[in-house]
Motif scaffolding. Structure first.
Motif, short mmCIF file in Angstrom:
data_model
loop_
_atom_site.label_atom_id
_atom_site.label_comp_id
_atom_site.label_asym_id
_atom_site.label_seq_id
_atom_site.Cartn_x
_atom_site.Cartn_y
_atom_site.Cartn_z
N SER B 12 0.85 -1.19 0.00
CA SER B 12 0.00 0.00 0.00
C SER B 12 0.88 1.24 0.00
N VAL B 13 0.70 2.10 -1.00
CA VAL B 13 1.49 3.33 -1.10
C VAL B 13 0.56 4.49 -1.45
N PHE B 14 1.05 5.69 -1.18
CA PHE B 14 0.26 6.88 -1.51
C PHE B 14 0.46 7.26 -2.97
N LYS B 15 -0.57 7.84 -3.53
CA LYS B 15 -0.52 8.37 -4.89
C LYS B 15 0.68 9.31 -5.01
N ALA B 77 3.24 6.55 -8.44
CA ALA B 77 2.05 5.70 -8.50
C ALA B 77 0.79 6.53 -8.75
N GLN B 78 -0.12 5.92 -9.51
CA GLN B 78 -1.43 6.51 -9.79
C GLN B 78 -2.51 5.61 -9.20
N LYS B 105 -0.96 -7.70 -4.05
CA LYS B 105 -2.06 -6.75 -4.23
C LYS B 105 -1.54 -5.36 -3.94
N LEU B 106 -1.62 -4.51 -4.94
CA LEU B 106 -1.14 -3.13 -4.81
C LEU B 106 -2.34 -2.21 -4.60
N ILE B 107 -2.27 -1.45 -3.55
CA ILE B 107 -3.32 -0.45 -3.25
C ILE B 107 -2.67 0.92 -3.25
#
Lengths: 116, 110
Positions: B12-15, B77-78, B105-107
């Protein structure tokens, strides 16, 4: 665009039932595959076929059989469904055998099977 | 033994932040490496393959034979990158059948 179509998106079956999952591709591909997709396990190959009436076992064929009577159609059969066969089933096809730099494997949208 | 390992089940990463999805493999010969992606309610599709050395949707992946890795990277990331990502390999030892990692799973958080 290559189209791989799995006729049933969601199925609920009872333990012991015979289950048919159908897959059709429209690009005259020789090769067709059935995978099982489970969380934490990735994709596992059940069976594949290089030609009509030809089949080869994959990594987890137990409890499954397949049928390829026509080039465009590849069916997965669960002779007697069990709860541990609850899963997402993916059909795929490709022009030539295997995954190489010059070959793309195309997937269907998947069939989610629940066995109760 | 032939194996593909994706150590992260969830990332999980921020935009706007950089993304790196890890993939390590075990293979005796010279494999071909692939990344596949599955967006929500869509079919699994090929994202990129190592031999093409291409950038798709801003993603790149370099095969590091010394470290037996094929990590997928994107500098910014988008939100539309949120998806399930699978690393896979094929080679002569597997009769060119794909050997799959477990998936990550990428969020992307807004």
């Amino acid at each position: 665009d290559v189209k791989v179509t799995q006729s049933s998106r969601y199925l609920v079956k009872r333990t012991g039932e015979k289950v048919f999952l159908e897959c059709v591709q429209d690009m005259d591909h020789e090769n067709m595959f059935w995978y099982r997709q489970d969380p934490g396990l990735g994709l596992r190959l059940i069976y594949f076929s290089y030609d009509v009436k030809m089949k080869e076992k994959g990594d987890i064929p137990e409890g499954y059989s397949v049928s390829r009577e026509k080039k465009e159609r590849f069916s997965l059969i669960l002779e007697s469904a069990s709860t541990n066969q609850t899963s997402m089933y993916l059909c795929a096809s490709s022009l030539v055998p295997g995954a190489t730099s010059g070959n793309t494997i195309y997937f269907g949208e998947g069939s989610w099977l629940t066995v109760v | 033994a032939q194996r593909v390992t994706q150590p992260e089940k969830l990332l999980s990463v921020f935009k706007g932040a950089p993304v790196e999805l890890k993939c390590n493999y075990s293979y005796s010969g010279s494999p071909e490496l692939f990344w596949y992606v599955q967006y929500s309610r869509q079919r699994l599709q090929l994202l990129l393959r190592h031999i093409s050395r291409e950038s798709i949707k801003g993603f790149t992946a370099d095969l590091n034979k010394g470290e037996t890795s094929f990590h997928l990277k994107k500098p910014f990331a988008q939100e539309e990158d949120s998806a399930m990502y699978y690393c896979a390999l094929s080679g002569a030892d597997s009769n060119y059948q794909l050997i799959w990692g477990a998936g990550t799973k990428l969020i992307i958080k807004p």
